[in-house]
Motif scaffolding. Structure first.
Motif, PDB file in Angstrom:
ATOM      1  N   LEU A   1      26.493  16.459  -0.154  1.00 21.12           N
ATOM      2  CA  LEU A   1      27.830  17.002  -0.359  1.00 21.12           C
ATOM      3  C   LEU A   1      28.116  17.372  -1.814  1.00 21.12           C
ATOM      4  O   LEU A   1      29.123  18.027  -2.099  1.00 21.12           O
ATOM      5  CB  LEU A   1      28.879  15.996   0.115  1.00 21.12           C
ATOM      6  CG  LEU A   1      28.951  15.744   1.622  1.00 21.12           C
ATOM      7  CD1 LEU A   1      29.918  14.608   1.921  1.00 21.12           C
ATOM      8  CD2 LEU A   1      29.360  17.000   2.370  1.00 21.12           C
TER       9      LEU A   1
ATOM     10  N   SER B   1      33.780  10.180   2.586  1.00 23.41           N
ATOM     11  CA  SER B   1      34.940  10.786   3.260  1.00 23.41           C
ATOM     12  C   SER B   1      35.724   9.799   4.112  1.00 23.41           C
ATOM     13  O   SER B   1      36.697  10.155   4.728  1.00 23.41           O
ATOM     14  CB  SER B   1      34.460  11.950   4.129  1.00 23.41           C
ATOM     15  OG  SER B   1      33.558  11.491   5.115  1.00 23.41           O
TER      16      SER B   1
ATOM     17  N   VAL C   1      33.836  15.280   7.936  1.00 23.37           N
ATOM     18  CA  VAL C   1      33.144  15.198   6.644  1.00 23.37           C
ATOM     19  C   VAL C   1      33.691  16.210   5.641  1.00 23.37           C
ATOM     20  O   VAL C   1      33.837  15.900   4.451  1.00 23.37           O
ATOM     21  CB  VAL C   1      31.627  15.397   6.838  1.00 23.37           C
ATOM     22  CG1 VAL C   1      30.915  15.385   5.482  1.00 23.37           C
ATOM     23  CG2 VAL C   1      31.049  14.316   7.745  1.00 23.37           C
ATOM     24  N   LEU C   2      34.006  17.424   6.094  1.00 19.27           N
ATOM     25  CA  LEU C   2      34.345  18.499   5.165  1.00 19.27           C
ATOM     26  C   LEU C   2      35.844  18.630   4.900  1.00 19.27           C
ATOM     27  O   LEU C   2      36.235  19.416   4.029  1.00 19.27           O
ATOM     28  CB  LEU C   2      33.816  19.833   5.703  1.00 19.27           C
ATOM     29  CG  LEU C   2      32.292  19.984   5.700  1.00 19.27           C
ATOM     30  CD1 LEU C   2      31.884  21.312   6.339  1.00 19.27           C
ATOM     31  CD2 LEU C   2      31.730  19.882   4.282  1.00 19.27           C
TER      32      LEU C   2
ATOM     33  N   ARG D   1      37.266  18.883   1.400  1.00 15.59           N
ATOM     34  CA  ARG D   1      36.138  19.163   0.481  1.00 15.59           C
ATOM     35  C   ARG D   1      35.945  20.665   0.338  1.00 15.59           C
ATOM     36  O   ARG D   1      35.606  21.153  -0.738  1.00 15.59           O
ATOM     37  CB  ARG D   1      34.846  18.523   0.992  1.00 15.59           C
ATOM     38  CG  ARG D   1      34.830  17.007   0.953  1.00 15.59           C
ATOM     39  CD  ARG D   1      33.494  16.484   1.454  1.00 15.59           C
ATOM     40  NE  ARG D   1      33.468  15.032   1.429  1.00 15.59           N
ATOM     41  CZ  ARG D   1      33.124  14.298   0.368  1.00 15.59           C
ATOM     42  NH1 ARG D   1      32.804  14.893  -0.756  1.00 15.59           N
ATOM     43  NH2 ARG D   1      33.126  12.982   0.436  1.00 15.59           N
TER      44      ARG D   1
ATOM     45  N   PHE E   1      23.764  17.985   4.461  1.00 13.24           N
ATOM     46  CA  PHE E   1      24.356  19.247   4.014  1.00 13.24           C
ATOM     47  C   PHE E   1      23.486  19.824   2.897  1.00 13.24           C
ATOM     48  O   PHE E   1      23.148  19.125   1.926  1.00 13.24           O
ATOM     49  CB  PHE E   1      25.773  19.023   3.491  1.00 13.24           C
ATOM     50  CG  PHE E   1      26.745  18.630   4.574  1.00 13.24           C
ATOM     51  CD1 PHE E   1      27.670  19.541   5.050  1.00 13.24           C
ATOM     52  CD2 PHE E   1      26.738  17.348   5.119  1.00 13.24           C
ATOM     53  CE1 PHE E   1      28.564  19.180   6.051  1.00 13.24           C
ATOM     54  CE2 PHE E   1      27.626  16.987   6.120  1.00 13.24           C
ATOM     55  CZ  PHE E   1      28.544  17.909   6.591  1.00 13.24           C
TER      56      PHE E   1
ATOM     57  N   SER F   1      28.748   8.368   3.309  1.00 15.22           N
ATOM     58  CA  SER F   1      29.759   9.393   3.049  1.00 15.22           C
ATOM     59  C   SER F   1      30.944   8.794   2.320  1.00 15.22           C
ATOM     60  O   SER F   1      31.368   7.673   2.604  1.00 15.22           O
ATOM     61  CB  SER F   1      30.210   9.993   4.376  1.00 15.22           C
ATOM     62  OG  SER F   1      31.343  10.802   4.163  1.00 15.22           O
TER      63      SER F   1
ATOM     64  N   LEU G   1      29.997  20.896  -3.669  1.00 17.41           N
ATOM     65  CA  LEU G   1      30.943  21.694  -2.895  1.00 17.41           C
ATOM     66  C   LEU G   1      32.295  21.746  -3.604  1.00 17.41           C
ATOM     67  O   LEU G   1      32.772  20.738  -4.118  1.00 17.41           O
ATOM     68  CB  LEU G   1      31.105  21.124  -1.489  1.00 17.41           C
ATOM     69  CG  LEU G   1      29.860  21.157  -0.591  1.00 17.41           C
ATOM     70  CD1 LEU G   1      30.181  20.604   0.788  1.00 17.41           C
ATOM     71  CD2 LEU G   1      29.305  22.569  -0.472  1.00 17.41           C
TER      72      LEU G   1
END
Length: 305
Positions: free
Chosen positions: A77, A304, A104-105, A108, A249, A302, A80
């Motif tokens: 990640l 996140s 996850v995103l 982000r 990713f 992660s 990003l």
């Protein structure tokens, strides 16, 4: 896959439904203002409000997803940027993939815009929400239908261009499942796919996006999702039966020669682009093979959660 509770599934399904209704109510109000006030300043304000509502919906879903205590093994990640535009793609095994990517995103990168079959606009509440948020709706025609109605040829490309034109000048996350459908062994066998864990990639959708807005895109984010054991269904996620999610990713530069070209009208470009996508898919297939054999190296949890 760990044991899960049907009661948990019912509760989480209710939470998802309530979250959707609560978030869609202000979304539709803002969308109405957006429709009635076609001025640049008003459009910017309504777009910002709808983006925050979209992110709030995903954020609320993360809360009930966290209750299952999934082991998130996420890498790649770094780098990003929320202010950049990305083209995101992934292998596709289950509807769970979509919630994994959103989980996850979220915040982000900008909320992902998925390509959606036109018929899904009639799904109660959520179909109208997709339309309000500017998701690109695609209508696919069979070869037999195009033979009878040649005037429809290229309609998908025209729709993609028109939709992507709305994103110019705005940081955007465009998502496309290159395989076009969820992986099953039956589909794999029917296609005679050369990959062990993947269906054949359909390069046209990504090529159309690069044609329409390639200059705006920062890079390609290539995602590999793996579920140890059996692939979970959406009900499994609701019931808390998903034990581990592995998501890698990889941010890749988009070759300049693939931007602003006609995928339908340039045979040499089409072959070169297909070779590039096939190369990415070969690497993804190797990664999935290593994961299936338990050869995964160290992972980064992660951030996140």
């Amino acid at each position: 896959m760990k044991q899960g509770s049907a009661l948990r599934g019912v509760v989480n399904a209710l939470l998802l439904a309530i979250n959707t209704i609560v978030c869609c109510t202000p979304l539709f109000v803002v969308a109405l203002f957006k429709f009635c006030l076609p001025f640049a300043a008003a459009q910017r304000v309504t777009d910002e409000l709808m983006r925050h509502i979209h992110e709030a919906w995903v954020g609320n879903n993360k809360r009930w997803m966290n209750s299952a205590r999934v082991d998130w093994q996420v890498t790649g990640l770094q780098g990003l940027d929320y202010q950049h535009s990305y083209l995101v793609t992934s292998n596709h095994q289950s509807w769970v993939d979509i919630l994994v990517l959103q989980y996850v995103l979220n915040r982000r990168v900008r909320p992902l815009k998925f390509f959606i079959k036109q018929a899904l606009i009639w799904v109660p509440v959520i179909g109208l929400a997709w339309w309000a948020l500017g998701f690109p709706f695609m209508k696919r025609y069979t070869k037999a239908y195009l033979a009878r109605h040649p005037e429809k040829k290229g309609k998908d490309l025209a729709t993609t261009r028109a939709t992507c034109a709305k994103f110019r000048g705005k940081p955007t996350g465009i998502f496309n499942f290159v395989e076009g459908t969820r992986f099953t062994q039956a589909k794999h066998d029917q296609q005679q796919s050369p990959f062990r864990h993947l269906l054949k990639p359909r390069a046209g959708g990504m090529a159309f996006v690069l044609d329409a807005m390639g200059e705006q895109l920062q890079s390609l984010v290539n995602v590999t999702i793996y579920y140890p054991g059996a692939t979970p269904g959406f009900w499994d996620l609701l019931c808390g039966r998903v034990q581990t999610v592995v998501a890698h990713f990889e941010e890749l530069p988009i070759p300049r020669q693939f931007i602003g070209k006609s995928y339908d009208g340039d045979e040499a470009y089409r072959q070169e682009f297909q070779q590039w996508i096939n190369g990415l898919w070969s690497e993804k297939d190797e990664r999935l093979e290593r994961l299936s054999r338990g050869l995964r190296g160290s992972h980064q949890p992660s951030a996140s959660r």
